[in-house]
Design an enzyme around this catalytic site. Sequence first.
Site: not given
Length: 304
Positions: A115, A164, A176, A225, A246-247
């Site tokens: 990143k 996150g 969408r 998410g 990730g999270s």
Amino acid sequence: MSSSDHTHTHTGTVTVTVYKGAGPITETTSSTSTKNLAAFAKKTAFAKTLCGGVIMEVTNAEQARIAEVAGACAVTATEHLPSDIRSRRGEVFRMCDPQLVQQIRTAVRIPVFAKARIGHFVEAQILESIGVSFVDESELQKPRRGAAAVGEGAAMVRTEGEVGTGNVVDTVRHLRAVMGEIRVLSNMDEDEVFEFAKRISAPYDVVWKTKEIGRLPVLNFAGGGISTPADVALMMQLGCDGVFIGSGVFKSGDPVRCARAMVRAATRYTDPGGLADLSYGLGEAMSGLDLEDEGGVRFADRTE
Ligand SMILES: O=C(CO)[C@H](O)[C@H](O)COP(=O)(O)O
């Protein structure tokens, strides 16, 4: 990147992932030079090998190995997981230490992204110099007005929700919106396409190409998410080319099992029975945050 002006939707946040292929990282593809076109073709061809895969965001070599063993197609090295960044509100997040990138590259054989702050082309140059496969520009490090990402030379884009949070709702909404706008674009005539490109501040040729082929000209991954195999399958059914997680993996109760199930869900996304199997006994998913209830900060609402 703000939510109102990027190339593909008026509601979503798209971040940009730029392959470090031939030529300077900041080189744009709007130029018609043969060199630029060749570099872009090389970048996108490599990116396409990741289609249908799961890219995991990792903060150390151990997480990278978990991702690789689970079948992730790539990892992206980051200083902190988005859920930690969210709880450390107000701090600046930068490119991670190149030493960490090297440790991760030594630990795995899959492509390693890293990143950089959006627009921080020196961070990108540094990452390029140490040989990362892709520089992953992230709005977590710095939001920006990001129209024309593809025109700037991005080999992939990311349609993002609220990272996150363990809550996929905004990612669904944004994806969408992207897909809906592409459908509308497909039916526009030449004048309308011109107006549309102007309105969203995107290069006409990129918008025209999108209309012609009925999809973005580069891979579009979804991220933010995604915390269960069902979330992965939902995003794939909605039409993205792969997912970033990730999270969602590393804040779950059992990252090893969770990672494996998530990767498998990306290929079995049309098979509810298979997804049920993948969802069995996974342990605790990452705890989810409802931003409506919490009145919390939406990263997508931040401006430059
Ligand atoms: O690169 C990203 C953000 O810059 C990813 O899309 C994100 O890390 C995935 O989100 P989450 O941590 O919510 O799983």
